[in-house]
Design a protein around this motif. Structure first.
Motif, PDB file in Angstrom:
ATOM      1  N   ASN A  57       3.984   3.105  -2.301  1.00  0.00           N
ATOM      2  CA  ASN A  57       3.735   4.302  -3.128  1.00  0.00           C
ATOM      3  C   ASN A  57       4.608   5.474  -2.658  1.00  0.00           C
ATOM      4  OD1 ASN A  57       1.943   3.317  -4.960  1.00  0.00           O
ATOM      5  ND2 ASN A  57       0.135   3.824  -3.736  1.00  0.00           N
ATOM      6  N   THR A  58       4.733   5.625  -1.362  1.00  0.00           N
ATOM      7  CA  THR A  58       5.570   6.706  -0.821  1.00  0.00           C
ATOM      8  C   THR A  58       7.025   6.478  -1.209  1.00  0.00           C
ATOM      9  OG1 THR A  58       4.061   6.900   1.061  1.00  0.00           O
ATOM     10  CG2 THR A  58       6.204   7.929   1.305  1.00  0.00           C
ATOM     11  N   PHE A  59       7.483   5.237  -1.131  1.00  0.00           N
ATOM     12  CA  PHE A  59       8.849   4.902  -1.510  1.00  0.00           C
ATOM     13  C   PHE A  59       9.078   5.164  -2.994  1.00  0.00           C
ATOM     14  CE2 PHE A  59      12.170   1.805  -2.685  1.00  0.00           C
ATOM     15  CZ  PHE A  59      13.204   2.315  -1.929  1.00  0.00           C
ATOM     16  N   ILE A  60       8.132   4.766  -3.827  1.00  0.00           N
ATOM     17  CA  ILE A  60       8.244   4.990  -5.276  1.00  0.00           C
ATOM     18  C   ILE A  60       8.227   6.495  -5.561  1.00  0.00           C
ATOM     19  CG2 ILE A  60       7.042   4.679  -7.468  1.00  0.00           C
ATOM     20  CD1 ILE A  60       6.209   1.910  -6.488  1.00  0.00           C
ATOM     21  N   LEU A  61       7.323   7.183  -4.878  1.00  0.00           N
ATOM     22  CA  LEU A  61       7.248   8.632  -5.049  1.00  0.00           C
ATOM     23  C   LEU A  61       8.573   9.282  -4.632  1.00  0.00           C
ATOM     24  CD1 LEU A  61       5.507  11.086  -5.774  1.00  0.00           C
ATOM     25  CD2 LEU A  61       4.763  11.132  -3.401  1.00  0.00           C
ATOM     26  N   PHE A  62       9.145   8.764  -3.535  1.00  0.00           N
ATOM     27  CA  PHE A  62      10.432   9.268  -3.084  1.00  0.00           C
ATOM     28  C   PHE A  62      11.495   9.054  -4.157  1.00  0.00           C
ATOM     29  CE2 PHE A  62      14.552   8.323  -1.073  1.00  0.00           C
ATOM     30  CZ  PHE A  62      14.841   9.554  -0.526  1.00  0.00           C
ATOM     31  N   LEU A  63      11.561   7.834  -4.745  1.00  0.00           N
ATOM     32  CA  LEU A  63      12.542   7.542  -5.780  1.00  0.00           C
ATOM     33  C   LEU A  63      12.317   8.417  -7.012  1.00  0.00           C
ATOM     34  CD1 LEU A  63      12.804   3.640  -5.531  1.00  0.00           C
ATOM     35  CD2 LEU A  63      14.443   5.341  -4.749  1.00  0.00           C
ATOM     36  N   VAL A  64      11.065   8.595  -7.393  1.00  0.00           N
ATOM     37  CA  VAL A  64      10.752   9.426  -8.565  1.00  0.00           C
ATOM     38  C   VAL A  64      11.137  10.877  -8.287  1.00  0.00           C
ATOM     39  CG1 VAL A  64       8.842  10.332  -9.962  1.00  0.00           C
ATOM     40  CG2 VAL A  64       8.950   7.909  -9.439  1.00  0.00           C
ATOM     41  N   LEU A  65      10.763  11.345  -7.086  1.00  0.00           N
ATOM     42  CA  LEU A  65      11.109  12.724  -6.740  1.00  0.00           C
ATOM     43  C   LEU A  65      12.623  12.899  -6.651  1.00  0.00           C
ATOM     44  CD1 LEU A  65       8.419  13.725  -4.099  1.00  0.00           C
ATOM     45  CD2 LEU A  65       8.636  14.530  -6.434  1.00  0.00           C
ATOM     46  N   LYS A  66      13.286  11.863  -6.134  1.00  0.00           N
ATOM     47  CA  LYS A  66      14.733  11.921  -6.026  1.00  0.00           C
ATOM     48  C   LYS A  66      15.335  12.010  -7.424  1.00  0.00           C
ATOM     49  CE  LYS A  66      18.746   9.503  -4.246  1.00  0.00           C
ATOM     50  NZ  LYS A  66      19.249   8.320  -3.639  1.00  0.00           N
ATOM     51  N   LYS A  67      14.831  11.213  -8.319  1.00  0.00           N
ATOM     52  CA  LYS A  67      15.335  11.164  -9.690  1.00  0.00           C
ATOM     53  C   LYS A  67      14.987  12.450 -10.430  1.00  0.00           C
ATOM     54  CE  LYS A  67      17.005   8.904 -13.266  1.00  0.00           C
ATOM     55  NZ  LYS A  67      18.360   8.630 -13.439  1.00  0.00           N
ATOM     56  N   LEU A  68      13.733  12.886 -10.328  1.00  0.00           N
ATOM     57  CA  LEU A  68      13.280  14.021 -11.114  1.00  0.00           C
ATOM     58  C   LEU A  68      13.489  15.367 -10.425  1.00  0.00           C
ATOM     59  CD1 LEU A  68       9.931  12.564 -12.510  1.00  0.00           C
ATOM     60  CD2 LEU A  68      12.123  12.747 -13.674  1.00  0.00           C
ATOM     61  N   LEU A  69      13.452  15.419  -9.133  1.00  0.00           N
ATOM     62  CA  LEU A  69      13.485  16.699  -8.455  1.00  0.00           C
ATOM     63  C   LEU A  69      14.781  16.923  -7.682  1.00  0.00           C
ATOM     64  CD1 LEU A  69      11.873  19.257  -7.790  1.00  0.00           C
ATOM     65  CD2 LEU A  69      10.997  18.063  -5.787  1.00  0.00           C
TER      66      LEU A  69
END
Length: 169
Positions: free
Chosen positions: A19-31
């Motif tokens: 979940n942290t890795f996915i959150l990291f990828l999402v944050l990387k992509k979106l933020l």
């Protein structure tokens, strides 16, 4: 239980890591990408503003130099105009002085001629008065009237003897 839970794999930890890795990828992509893009754009904008400021400063310095050159040229031109005006005024002054001298000479000549005429007139009047006095004296002395031709002869002799030499003082 203590040992097994401690060493064993717990699915919740893996799930949290995933979940942290996915959150990291999402944050990387979106933020991170939009923030990074925003920061790069902002950096470019700041550099552009600095470049425009440098260009404006350079242009202002160029305009100041041109302005100073124009002021120097205007001062030089003004000085030239003043010099020309002074020369023209000096020439005009000399012309006026020359005209005044000519006028003074003309007036002096006229006055000299007038004085000479008045002197001649006075001399002629005195000669006439003297001739009248001489006639009266002669007629009293002779006790007779002198005719006009004798009268003219006596006057001419008297004028030639007394004449111009005694009146030229």
């Amino acid at each position: 239980m203590g040992y097994q839970n401690f060493v064993g794999l717990d699915w919740s930890i893996i799930f949290t890591i995933v979940n942290t890795f996915i959150l990291f990828l999402v944050l990387k992509k979106l933020l991170f990408k939009p923030v990074k893009s925003f920061m790069e754009n902002r950096q470019i904008e700041v550099e552009k503003v600095f470049k425009e400021a440098e260009d404006a400063k350079s242009k202002a310095e160029t305009l100041e130099t041109q302005y100073m050159e124009k002021i120097a040229a205007a001062k030089s031109e003004a000085a030239e105009i003043v010099r020309d005006a002074s020369k023209r005024a000096e020439l005009r002054s000399e012309e006026i002085i020359q005209e005044a001298k000519k006028e003074a000479d003309r007036i002096m000549d006229k006055a000299s001629n007038e004085i000479a005429r008045e002197k001649q007139k006075a001399v002629n009047e005195i000669k006439d008065d003297i001739s009248d006095i001489a006639m009266m004296i002669a007629s009293k002395v002779i006790k007779k009237d002198i005719n006009s031709s004798d009268h003219e002869t006596l006057i001419k002799e008297f004028i030639d003897n007394v004449g111009d030499t005694s009146w030229q003082n």
